[in-house]
Scaffold this motif. Structure first.
Motif, PDB file in Angstrom:
ATOM      1  N   ALA A   1      31.976  33.422  37.755  1.00  0.00           N
ATOM      2  CA  ALA A   1      31.598  34.793  38.099  1.00  0.00           C
ATOM      3  C   ALA A   1      32.238  35.239  39.406  1.00  0.00           C
ATOM      4  O   ALA A   1      32.565  34.430  40.278  1.00  0.00           O
ATOM      5  N   ILE A   2      32.396  36.559  39.540  1.00  0.00           N
ATOM      6  CA  ILE A   2      32.862  37.151  40.792  1.00  0.00           C
ATOM      7  C   ILE A   2      31.950  36.699  41.917  1.00  0.00           C
ATOM      8  O   ILE A   2      30.731  36.681  41.781  1.00  0.00           O
ATOM      9  N   LYS A   3      32.509  36.331  43.029  1.00  0.00           N
ATOM     10  CA  LYS A   3      31.726  35.804  44.145  1.00  0.00           C
ATOM     11  C   LYS A   3      31.312  36.908  45.117  1.00  0.00           C
ATOM     12  O   LYS A   3      31.975  37.937  45.231  1.00  0.00           O
ATOM     13  N   ARG A   4      30.229  36.667  45.787  1.00  0.00           N
ATOM     14  CA  ARG A   4      29.861  37.533  46.905  1.00  0.00           C
ATOM     15  C   ARG A   4      30.936  37.379  47.979  1.00  0.00           C
ATOM     16  O   ARG A   4      31.374  36.280  48.281  1.00  0.00           O
ATOM     17  N   GLY A   5      31.358  38.460  48.549  1.00  0.00           N
ATOM     18  CA  GLY A   5      32.428  38.418  49.544  1.00  0.00           C
ATOM     19  C   GLY A   5      33.766  38.866  49.002  1.00  0.00           C
ATOM     20  O   GLY A   5      34.719  39.017  49.762  1.00  0.00           O
ATOM     21  N   GLN A   6      33.858  39.084  47.678  1.00  0.00           N
ATOM     22  CA  GLN A   6      35.109  39.559  47.083  1.00  0.00           C
ATOM     23  C   GLN A   6      35.143  41.087  47.097  1.00  0.00           C
ATOM     24  O   GLN A   6      34.204  41.752  46.655  1.00  0.00           O
ATOM     25  N   ILE A   7      36.229  41.622  47.606  1.00  0.00           N
ATOM     26  CA  ILE A   7      36.409  43.075  47.632  1.00  0.00           C
ATOM     27  C   ILE A   7      37.003  43.506  46.292  1.00  0.00           C
ATOM     28  O   ILE A   7      38.050  42.990  45.870  1.00  0.00           O
ATOM     29  N   LEU A   8      36.331  44.439  45.621  1.00  0.00           N
ATOM     30  CA  LEU A   8      36.753  44.889  44.296  1.00  0.00           C
ATOM     31  C   LEU A   8      37.383  46.266  44.378  1.00  0.00           C
ATOM     32  O   LEU A   8      36.988  47.105  45.203  1.00  0.00           O
ATOM     33  N   GLN A   9      38.354  46.494  43.513  1.00  0.00           N
ATOM     34  CA  GLN A   9      38.938  47.812  43.369  1.00  0.00           C
ATOM     35  C   GLN A   9      37.991  48.698  42.559  1.00  0.00           C
ATOM     36  O   GLN A   9      37.141  48.209  41.812  1.00  0.00           O
ATOM     37  N   THR A  10      38.160  50.010  42.687  1.00  0.00           N
ATOM     38  CA  THR A  10      37.260  50.945  42.006  1.00  0.00           C
ATOM     39  C   THR A  10      37.259  50.731  40.500  1.00  0.00           C
ATOM     40  O   THR A  10      36.206  50.738  39.852  1.00  0.00           O
ATOM     41  N   GLU A  11      38.462  50.511  39.927  1.00  0.00           N
ATOM     42  CA  GLU A  11      38.515  50.326  38.473  1.00  0.00           C
ATOM     43  C   GLU A  11      37.826  49.038  38.034  1.00  0.00           C
ATOM     44  O   GLU A  11      37.256  48.967  36.946  1.00  0.00           O
ATOM     45  N   GLU A  12      37.853  48.020  38.892  1.00  0.00           N
ATOM     46  CA  GLU A  12      37.153  46.781  38.572  1.00  0.00           C
ATOM     47  C   GLU A  12      35.643  46.998  38.565  1.00  0.00           C
ATOM     48  O   GLU A  12      34.933  46.508  37.679  1.00  0.00           O
TER      49      GLU A  12
END
Length: 580
Positions: free
Chosen positions: A530-541
């Protein structure tokens, strides 16, 4: 009517004593290893079959037993370690009760081949349920080889309560591993059913053994501990040395906090508490460090004659020992923080998450999350994929506003604001997908471009081998590449770009503390991928993740039980700003 009082027969006494000292095959291994260490062995070799039920063989190159003393060695309360009661207050050997050999022989078919280093010929002697059998002189190297066959054959109740072979093997592994840690100058080897499970070099370097027992990857996150309490106000000096983990390396249980007192492996809840207190403020609830700590105290400061197994001890000043352990570990952590300014970050990360990896989202998952643009979904239903039937909406349509703290997605809905935990939400989606794939025959996999290799701790490697079928169902294709080393030929498609060894180690650790089935493994795989806390996501993501969550059958919680979202209603917002 009650029976008259009578003295028990010798064979009954022997079996009762055996039940105290030999609870399982690992107990017999422990007793024989201690005898080998007391005999000044520099190499100890252990072989087992069928979890120790069928065969246990312990060989050592120690001093051996003199021929005229061999029969006596198998008598109860016969020992070379003790003569007078006052010696009980200053025991310097591991064995001293004179019960081990008699207890083991009473519940097995035992053969010993031994030669004292001062004698030219050795002796081979057999015992059946403690009854002496054939003896014959033999040529043999100095030392002893004790073979135990059909353990508990004459005590079926004891045999019935043994666990599975794998469980008994695990207990024996940790007996050998603990004594290898306590005596790094001794070369230990353990073979289970002809397969090497553990080996230490006998180099005398504790670091070598710690790396083998805990795993090389884990050892890179461990600190040396070295301290000595100076005696004051009548207290006895306490020396503490060994290794303890940095806060980012931790487990969900205390079972990797190991203690030795004057070379004896012991279990002591107070000492364990001293270690966990040293990490106060550095680890979150339910997280525990790894440690292997050696305590050295004056023999008359500790009572080892507390329990037949000698696994428990009693200190004359428990508080002094508690303080020494706590200060030694805490000092090591503080020194590490001073030498590496960024160590502050590992403390905060450890409290907030059980996952160490905070790397960015890999390209394959960026593509997967963005494959269905948010704006293309009708409000009534969400298509699973182009050819699949539509699924009903389980959340209202949400509009992504942004990301907070690199951990939460902020979205707006018809009835207020939603804060979505990106890690928990993605874990739910991945687990849902795994359930669908398993129901359809298996999880899609993808060949690894470079077939990465990874090394596991010996215990983890054995568990991976035992649960290979589960990993196959989840889309892993693994190959043994060497001792405790594996190649990842294929991986679940969702893991492309991720470190296979870290994910597999996480799944193995979960299987150790839960039921060993594919559902538990799927839970661990979803959590690891899973995506981790602390990961910066793009708007589309973020849009794609929210859109998928809107059609998820259970969108409000992750499989682990954590909330995926918090809804703040329009009424709550108005009340906060005191709007009518």
């Amino acid at each position: 009517m009650p029976m008259p009082i009578a003295i028990l027969a010798d064979d009954v006494v022997d079996r009762i004593a055996a039940g105290e000292a030999v609870e399982r095959p690992a107990s017999a291994v422990k007793e024989l290893i201690e005898n080998a260490i007391d005999a000044a062995a520099t190499a100890v070799h252990i072989e087992t079959e069928s979890g120790g039920r069928k065969l246990l063989r312990v060989s050592d190159n120690g001093t051996g037993i003199r021929r005229h003393e061999i029969e006596l060695a198998f008598k109860r309360h016969a020992t070379s370690k003790l003569r007078h009661t006052d010696e009980l207050t200053a025991i310097r050997t591991l064995g001293f009760r004179g019960e081990a050999l008699a207890s083991i022989a009473a519940v097995s078919q035992t053969t010993i081949v031994t030669r004292h280093r001062d004698e030219k010929m050795g002796l081979r002697m057999q015992l059946d349920a403690g009854v002496l059998g054939r003896q014959q002189p033999v040529g043999a190297p100095a030392g002893s080889v004790i073979t135990i066959e059909n353990l508990f054959f004459n005590t079926p109740a004891r045999l019935k309560f043994l666990k599975t072979d794998n469980t008994e093997k695990r207990h024996m592994y940790w007996v050998v591993a603990r004594y290898a840690l306590a005596y790094p100058q001794i070369a230990f080897a353990l073979l289970n059913d002809g397969r090497e499970r553990f080996r230490s070099s006998g180099s005398g370097q504790l670091a070598d053994v710690v790396a083998r027992v805990f795993g090389l990857k884990e050892f890179k996150h461990m600190l040396p501990v070295q301290a000595a309490e100076i005696p004051r106000m009548g207290r006895v000096a306490v020396g503490v040395c060994g290794y303890a983990s940095l806060p980012q390396l931790h487990r969900a249980s205390r079972d990797r906090i190991i203690f030795f007192v004057n070379g004896r492996a012991v279990q002591d809840s107070t000492l364990t508490h001293a270690v966990t207190q040293a990490y106060d403020g550095l680890l979150g609830p339910g997280a525990f460090p790894l440690a292997a700590l050696m305590l050295n105290v004056s023999p008359d400061f500790v009572d080892v004659n507390v329990h037949p197994t000698k696994a428990e001890v009693r200190f004359r000043d428990q508080q002094a020992v508690f303080s020494a352990v706590q200060r030694a570990v805490r000092t090591a952590l503080q020194d590490a923080a001073e030498k590496a300014p960024d160590v502050e970050s590992w403390a905060a990360a450890s409290v907030n998450s059980t996952v160490k990896d905070v790397t960015g989202l890999d390209a394959s998952w960026r593509h997967a999350l963005a494959e269905d643009p948010f704006d293309s979904y009708p409000q009534e239903s969400i298509p699973e994929r182009a050819e699949a039937p539509q699924q009903p909406r389980t959340l209202p349509p949400l509009r992504v506003l942004g990301q907070a703290g690199a951990a939460y997605i902020i979205a707006e809905g018809p009835a207020g604001l939603y804060l979505v935990d990106q890690n928990a939400a993605h874990e739910r989606l991945l687990y849902q997908q795994l359930q669908q794939d398993l129901g359809n025959g298996g999880v899609p996999s993808q060949a690894a471009a470079e077939s990465p290799s990874f090394v596991l701790a010996p215990e983890d490697a054995a568990l991976l081998a035992d649960t290979a079928q589960i990993f196959t169902q989840l889309g892993f294709e693994l190959e043994i590449f060497g001792p405790n080393t594996f190649l990842a030929r294929s991986l679940p498609a969702m893991l492309c770009g991720r470190a296979a060894g870290d994910v597999i180690a996480h799944i193995v650790n979960s299987l150790r503390t839960s039921d060993r089935n594919v559902q538990c493994a799927a839970l661990a795989l979803a959590a690891a991928a899973a995506i981790k806390r602390g990961q910066i996501l793009q708007t589309e993501e973020m849009r794609a993740l929210i859109a998928k969550l809107e059609r998820c059958p259970e969108p409000h919680s992750a499989p682990s039980g954590n909330k995926t979202l918090v809804h703040i209603t329009s009424e709550q917002l108005s009340a906060e700003f005191r709007r009518a």
